[in-house]
Write a protein that holds these residues in place. Structure first.
Motif, PDB file in Angstrom:
ATOM      1  N   TRP A   1       0.797  -1.218   0.000  1.00 29.37           N
ATOM      2  CA  TRP A   1       0.000   0.000   0.000  1.00 29.37           C
ATOM      3  C   TRP A   1       0.834   1.275   0.000  1.00 29.37           C
ATOM      4  O   TRP A   1       0.371   2.326  -0.445  1.00 29.37           O
ATOM      5  N   GLY A   2       2.038   1.194   0.523  1.00 31.03           N
ATOM      6  CA  GLY A   2       2.882   2.381   0.592  1.00 31.03           C
ATOM      7  C   GLY A   2       2.771   3.082   1.940  1.00 31.03           C
ATOM      8  O   GLY A   2       2.566   2.456   2.981  1.00 31.03           O
ATOM      9  N   ILE A   3       2.875   4.380   1.909  1.00 33.77           N
ATOM     10  CA  ILE A   3       2.904   5.209   3.111  1.00 33.77           C
ATOM     11  C   ILE A   3       1.541   5.868   3.304  1.00 33.77           C
ATOM     12  O   ILE A   3       1.020   6.520   2.386  1.00 33.77           O
ATOM     13  N   GLN A   4       0.985   5.704   4.500  1.00 31.93           N
ATOM     14  CA  GLN A   4      -0.333   6.275   4.781  1.00 31.93           C
ATOM     15  C   GLN A   4      -0.305   7.786   4.618  1.00 31.93           C
ATOM     16  O   GLN A   4       0.620   8.467   5.054  1.00 31.93           O
ATOM     17  N   GLY A   5      -1.337   8.309   3.959  1.00 32.40           N
ATOM     18  CA  GLY A   5      -1.439   9.742   3.726  1.00 32.40           C
ATOM     19  C   GLY A   5      -0.792  10.177   2.424  1.00 32.40           C
ATOM     20  O   GLY A   5      -1.099  11.258   1.908  1.00 32.40           O
ATOM     21  N   GLN A   6       0.095   9.345   1.903  1.00 38.12           N
ATOM     22  CA  GLN A   6       0.747   9.649   0.626  1.00 38.12           C
ATOM     23  C   GLN A   6       0.279   8.707  -0.477  1.00 38.12           C
ATOM     24  O   GLN A   6      -0.059   9.141  -1.574  1.00 38.12           O
ATOM     25  N   ASP A   7       0.261   7.406  -0.154  1.00 34.50           N
ATOM     26  CA  ASP A   7      -0.105   6.395  -1.149  1.00 34.50           C
ATOM     27  C   ASP A   7      -1.460   5.762  -0.876  1.00 34.50           C
ATOM     28  O   ASP A   7      -2.025   5.109  -1.754  1.00 34.50           O
ATOM     29  N   TYR A   8      -1.970   5.915   0.350  1.00 36.27           N
ATOM     30  CA  TYR A   8      -3.296   5.376   0.676  1.00 36.27           C
ATOM     31  C   TYR A   8      -3.871   6.138   1.860  1.00 36.27           C
ATOM     32  O   TYR A   8      -3.165   6.902   2.532  1.00 36.27           O
ATOM     33  N   ILE A   9      -5.153   5.915   2.092  1.00 37.07           N
ATOM     34  CA  ILE A   9      -5.860   6.559   3.198  1.00 37.07           C
ATOM     35  C   ILE A   9      -6.550   5.484   4.039  1.00 37.07           C
ATOM     36  O   ILE A   9      -6.619   4.320   3.627  1.00 37.07           O
ATOM     37  N   ILE A  10      -7.041   5.867   5.187  1.00 43.34           N
ATOM     38  CA  ILE A  10      -7.917   5.012   5.984  1.00 43.34           C
ATOM     39  C   ILE A  10      -9.326   5.577   5.870  1.00 43.34           C
ATOM     40  O   ILE A  10      -9.576   6.734   6.210  1.00 43.34           O
ATOM     41  N   LYS A  11     -10.239   4.754   5.366  1.00 39.14           N
ATOM     42  CA  LYS A  11     -11.620   5.185   5.184  1.00 39.14           C
ATOM     43  C   LYS A  11     -12.534   4.137   5.808  1.00 39.14           C
ATOM     44  O   LYS A  11     -12.480   2.954   5.431  1.00 39.14           O
ATOM     45  N   ASP A  12     -13.360   4.561   6.744  1.00 41.22           N
ATOM     46  CA  ASP A  12     -14.260   3.646   7.454  1.00 41.22           C
ATOM     47  C   ASP A  12     -13.483   2.492   8.076  1.00 41.22           C
ATOM     48  O   ASP A  12     -13.918   1.328   8.079  1.00 41.22           O
ATOM     49  N   GLY A  13     -12.293   2.818   8.581  1.00 47.52           N
ATOM     50  CA  GLY A  13     -11.477   1.823   9.255  1.00 47.52           C
ATOM     51  C   GLY A  13     -10.719   0.881   8.341  1.00 47.52           C
ATOM     52  O   GLY A  13     -10.077  -0.057   8.811  1.00 47.52           O
ATOM     53  N   LYS A  14     -10.756   1.126   7.038  1.00 49.01           N
ATOM     54  CA  LYS A  14     -10.091   0.241   6.091  1.00 49.01           C
ATOM     55  C   LYS A  14      -9.138   1.024   5.197  1.00 49.01           C
ATOM     56  O   LYS A  14      -9.366   2.189   4.881  1.00 49.01           O
ATOM     57  N   ARG A  15      -8.067   0.359   4.790  1.00 47.53           N
ATOM     58  CA  ARG A  15      -7.138   0.977   3.839  1.00 47.53           C
ATOM     59  C   ARG A  15      -7.820   1.127   2.483  1.00 47.53           C
ATOM     60  O   ARG A  15      -8.525   0.227   2.020  1.00 47.53           O
ATOM     61  N   ASP A  16      -7.573   2.257   1.826  1.00 43.57           N
ATOM     62  CA  ASP A  16      -8.222   2.500   0.541  1.00 43.57           C
ATOM     63  C   ASP A  16      -7.396   3.504  -0.260  1.00 43.57           C
ATOM     64  O   ASP A  16      -6.441   4.115   0.241  1.00 43.57           O
ATOM     65  N   ILE A  17      -7.813   3.695  -1.485  1.00 41.52           N
ATOM     66  CA  ILE A  17      -7.243   4.691  -2.391  1.00 41.52           C
ATOM     67  C   ILE A  17      -8.254   5.820  -2.529  1.00 41.52           C
ATOM     68  O   ILE A  17      -9.452   5.574  -2.680  1.00 41.52           O
ATOM     69  N   SER A  18      -7.798   7.048  -2.480  1.00 41.64           N
ATOM     70  CA  SER A  18      -8.697   8.185  -2.703  1.00 41.64           C
ATOM     71  C   SER A  18      -8.669   8.577  -4.168  1.00 41.64           C
ATOM     72  O   SER A  18      -7.792   8.162  -4.933  1.00 41.64           O
ATOM     73  N   ALA A  19      -9.620   9.386  -4.556  1.00 39.78           N
ATOM     74  CA  ALA A  19      -9.670   9.866  -5.939  1.00 39.78           C
ATOM     75  C   ALA A  19      -8.417  10.673  -6.268  1.00 39.78           C
ATOM     76  O   ALA A  19      -7.898  10.604  -7.387  1.00 39.78           O
ATOM     77  N   ASP A  20      -7.935  11.446  -5.304  1.00 42.36           N
ATOM     78  CA  ASP A  20      -6.731  12.249  -5.541  1.00 42.36           C
ATOM     79  C   ASP A  20      -5.509  11.365  -5.754  1.00 42.36           C
ATOM     80  O   ASP A  20      -4.687  11.630  -6.646  1.00 42.36           O
ATOM     81  N   ILE A  21      -5.381  10.333  -4.934  1.00 40.90           N
ATOM     82  CA  ILE A  21      -4.240   9.427  -5.100  1.00 40.90           C
ATOM     83  C   ILE A  21      -4.349   8.683  -6.429  1.00 40.90           C
ATOM     84  O   ILE A  21      -3.359   8.514  -7.152  1.00 40.90           O
ATOM     85  N   GLN A  22      -5.560   8.260  -6.776  1.00 38.59           N
ATOM     86  CA  GLN A  22      -5.740   7.587  -8.055  1.00 38.59           C
ATOM     87  C   GLN A  22      -5.389   8.508  -9.212  1.00 38.59           C
ATOM     88  O   GLN A  22      -4.787   8.080 -10.202  1.00 38.59           O
ATOM     89  N   ALA A  23      -5.737   9.787  -9.089  1.00 39.91           N
ATOM     90  CA  ALA A  23      -5.409  10.751 -10.142  1.00 39.91           C
ATOM     91  C   ALA A  23      -3.894  10.874 -10.304  1.00 39.91           C
ATOM     92  O   ALA A  23      -3.390  10.993 -11.432  1.00 39.91           O
ATOM     93  N   LYS A  24      -3.164  10.847  -9.197  1.00 42.02           N
ATOM     94  CA  LYS A  24      -1.701  10.901  -9.279  1.00 42.02           C
ATOM     95  C   LYS A  24      -1.154   9.668  -9.987  1.00 42.02           C
ATOM     96  O   LYS A  24      -0.225   9.761 -10.788  1.00 42.02           O
ATOM     97  N   MET A  25      -1.728   8.507  -9.693  1.00 44.98           N
ATOM     98  CA  MET A  25      -1.286   7.278 -10.334  1.00 44.98           C
ATOM     99  C   MET A  25      -1.544   7.309 -11.836  1.00 44.98           C
ATOM    100  O   MET A  25      -0.709   6.885 -12.639  1.00 44.98           O
ATOM    101  N   GLU A  26      -2.709   7.805 -12.203  1.00 43.95           N
ATOM    102  CA  GLU A  26      -3.062   7.845 -13.620  1.00 43.95           C
ATOM    103  C   GLU A  26      -2.228   8.885 -14.368  1.00 43.95           C
ATOM    104  O   GLU A  26      -1.916   8.699 -15.549  1.00 43.95           O
ATOM    105  N   ALA A  27      -1.870   9.969 -13.678  1.00 50.81           N
ATOM    106  CA  ALA A  27      -1.102  11.031 -14.334  1.00 50.81           C
ATOM    107  C   ALA A  27       0.335  10.613 -14.596  1.00 50.81           C
ATOM    108  O   ALA A  27       0.988  11.151 -15.501  1.00 50.81           O
ATOM    109  N   ASP A  28       0.849   9.666 -13.806  1.00 49.39           N
ATOM    110  CA  ASP A  28       2.246   9.245 -13.946  1.00 49.39           C
ATOM    111  C   ASP A  28       2.302   7.726 -14.035  1.00 49.39           C
ATOM    112  O   ASP A  28       2.171   7.028 -13.034  1.00 49.39           O
ATOM    113  N   PRO A  29       2.518   7.190 -15.232  1.00 55.18           N
ATOM    114  CA  PRO A  29       2.583   5.728 -15.380  1.00 55.18           C
ATOM    115  C   PRO A  29       3.662   5.079 -14.527  1.00 55.18           C
ATOM    116  O   PRO A  29       3.585   3.887 -14.238  1.00 55.18           O
TER     117      PRO A  29
END
Length: 582
Positions: free
Chosen positions: A412-440
């Motif tokens: 998952w990487g580093i919390q707050g940079q590569d993933y978030i905690i949402k409803d007590g579970k690790r997840d990807i946010s739209a912003d993080i996904q946008a960063k992934m899509e912007a940079d292959p």
């Protein structure tokens, strides 16, 4: 995006490993390495906390392509937790040659990733590899136990030769006792989220809806659709169907599946042998239905439906055409489709276009087989006798299996940079996904999921959540799904439900190899060199009679090379296994 992220972000390692062999350099010791902890000196196994205070660096060679360097943010954090860092090495090209030179010179790195091909088996016979069995049993007992579970294929037993375990594999999902896989492949209502794992026909949506209006189920349907596309775009810049000069084996695999065969891979080479009855296995080029398939491809070329440059263009030229949305269809592998779909989405002019698979079935065929999911992993990891501290490396592997902090960092990487905690579970946010899509190269630059490409990793962390962001809840949400795929799913062209019942499980027919210097292995290798060129020639032929002549001459050359001896040895090995495992 659904779960496309799994294949797209991992392509920098997974695809290059699947298509190439690997090489390496001499092992290097870290000048800053401290003395071993006291618990090592008295025979006890050090704790992770003790190891973390005694840094060590291992050299690892991973092959051709783009790879982390070893100092990326996620890898640095893993080093803080374990004390282990890596000098990650690669070559630009000619990895197999480099690997051969290494073997001849005995100049190895400490750890090597390599494809399980004939050269790999020369390594196993070299006497230069560390026996992992006692190392894992003492230093990574929980990992060893998990790898030994029947549900995971009893890999430690399966890979053992003459009492020694000289390699592990990567790319297979490991489960603890009682855990269930993320996808139940035997579910009669199985929904395929990712593109099919075997080779298939792909067509451009919504173009297929506009010109044909329904799914393509057989070659006659495909021919009609190609004619309709040609009638709509009768110019030199649109291609009803295209290919490259290296796609012959992929196209054969797709055709064999269409004709009802179960198709198997041989080492790193895909779609090499096939069976209908589970008793008789044959080299795929020789399947009796193949000549008609080649005649069909030739018909497309002679009628101007096949891209006239297809049989002679390279992969980059083919990919460029796919990326532009001017190709209606192709028959082949999913890797070029993911690249094309990502590119199409990024372009405002083509953002609504997407290639989707079609399940072809020849007349009289009532079952298509996609994949033998008795999968033991792809490439192999070996530890050479150059390794300064094999036990320490084994303890690092144990941390990847038992320590949640290390597992989560890797997957998952580093919390707050590569993933978030949402409803007590690790997840990807739209912003993080946008960063992934912007940079292959996002995952590459961060060091994400690197060790998934070194060993088979657990599917779940010990808290029951996915061990990797590949299975983030975000990808199952409306926000995380590819908008084009949502449109397809809601249309009559929805393909996701078409692949239920296409998986099967049979360990006896997997992981079959023959020594590189054997006549059987040479017969296969020499025959394989003929395939792509023969397919291109048959597509370009001026008549069906010429197709038949090329096919006949190629088969004759394969028989001279010894392909029938390879088939005989293959069938004997599978038969012997079945008798033992009755």
């Amino acid at each position: 995006m659904n779960q496309m992220f799994k294949k797209v972000t991992a392509v920098f390692i997974t695809v290059s490993m699947f298509t190439a062999l690997f090489a390496g350099c001499s092992a290097k010791k870290d000048d800053k390495q401290s003395s071993l902890p006291p618990s090592t000196q008295d025979g006890n196994v050090p704790t992770l906390e003790e190891d973390a205070k005694n840094p060590v660096k291992f050299s690892i060679f991973v092959g051709e392509g783009k790879f982390p360097k070893g100092n990326e943010p996620v890898l640095q954090e893993i080093t803080k937790k374990t004390g282990v860092s890596f000098d990650i090495q690669s070559v630009a090209s000619n990895a197999k040659d480099k690997l051969s030179i290494m073997l001849a010179s005995k100049d190895f790195p400490e750890i090597i990733m390599m494809g399980r091909d004939d050269l790999f088996y020369r390594y196993l016979d070299s006497g230069e590899l560390v026996d992992l069995k006692p190392l894992l049993q003492k230093n990574a007992p929980k990992m060893y136990q998990i790898l030994s579970l029947p549900g995971n294929g009893e890999l430690t037993k399966r890979f053992e030769q003459n009492g020694k375990l000289l390699y592990l594999t990567q790319d297979a999902e490991m489960l603890r006792q009682g855990e269930k896989p993320f996808e139940d492949l035997e579910d009669p209502n199985f929904v395929e989220r990712e593109l099919p794992w075997h080779r298939a026909l792909y067509v451009l949506y919504p173009e297929i809806q506009n010109i044909y209006g329904k799914k393509i189920n057989n070659l006659d349907d495909l021919y009609t659709a190609l004619k309709a596309y040609k009638a709509k775009y009768n110019d030199k810049n649109h291609y009803p169907i295209s290919m490259s000069s290296t796609m012959g084996e992929h196209m054969i695999w797709a055709a064999a599946s269409m004709y009802g065969y179960k198709v198997l891979s041989y080492g790193i080479y895909g779609g090499i042998y096939a069976t209908k009855d589970g008793k008789n296995y044959q080299y795929t080029f020789k399947l009796p239905e193949m000549l008609n398939f080649f005649k069909f491809l030739n018909k497309l070329y002679r009628e101007g439906l096949m891209d006239e440059e297809g049989p002679i263009q390279n992969d980059d030229q083919f990919q460029q055409k796919m990326n532009g949305g001017k190709v209606f269809s192709m028959i082949g592998n999913w890797d070029s489709i993911y690249t094309a779909n990502s590119t199409l989405l990024s372009n405002a002019a083509t953002k609504d276009e997407i290639f989707i698979p079609q399940k072809l079935m020849a007349p009289g065929v009532d079952k298509v087989w996609q994949f033998n999911y008795a999968y033991t992993g792809n490439n192999a990891m070996v530890v050479t006798k150059k390794c300064k501290d094999p036990a320490r490396f084994a303890r690092f592997l144990e941390a990847l299996y038992t320590n949640d902090d290390v597992q989560v960092l890797n997957g998952w990487g580093i919390q707050g940079q590569d993933y978030i905690i949402k409803d007590g579970k690790r997840d990807i946010s739209a912003d993080i996904q946008a960063k992934m899509e912007a940079d292959p190269d996002y995952g590459l630059k961060r060091g994400l999921n690197f060790f998934n490409n070194v060993i088979n990793i657990l599917g779940y962390a010990s808290d029951g959540q996915p061990a990797s962001n590949w299975n983030a809840p975000f990808y199952q949400s409306d926000e995380g799904q590819d908008p084009r795929d949502k449109t397809v799913t809601g249309s009559p062209l929805n393909w996701h439900n078409d692949w239920a019942g296409t998986f099967y499980k049979d360990y006896d027919e997997l992981d079959i190899y023959m020594k590189a210097d054997s006549p059987e292995a040479r017969g296969l290798a020499q025959s394989q060199t003929l395939v792509n060129d023969a397919v291109s020639k048959m597509v370009l032929a001026g008549s069906e009679a010429e197709v038949e002549q090329i096919y006949k001459e190629t088969i004759q050359q394969m028989e001279t090379n010894g392909i029938s001896a390879w088939e005989k040895a293959l069938n004997k090995e599978i038969s012997d296994r079945r008798n033992i495992n009755k």
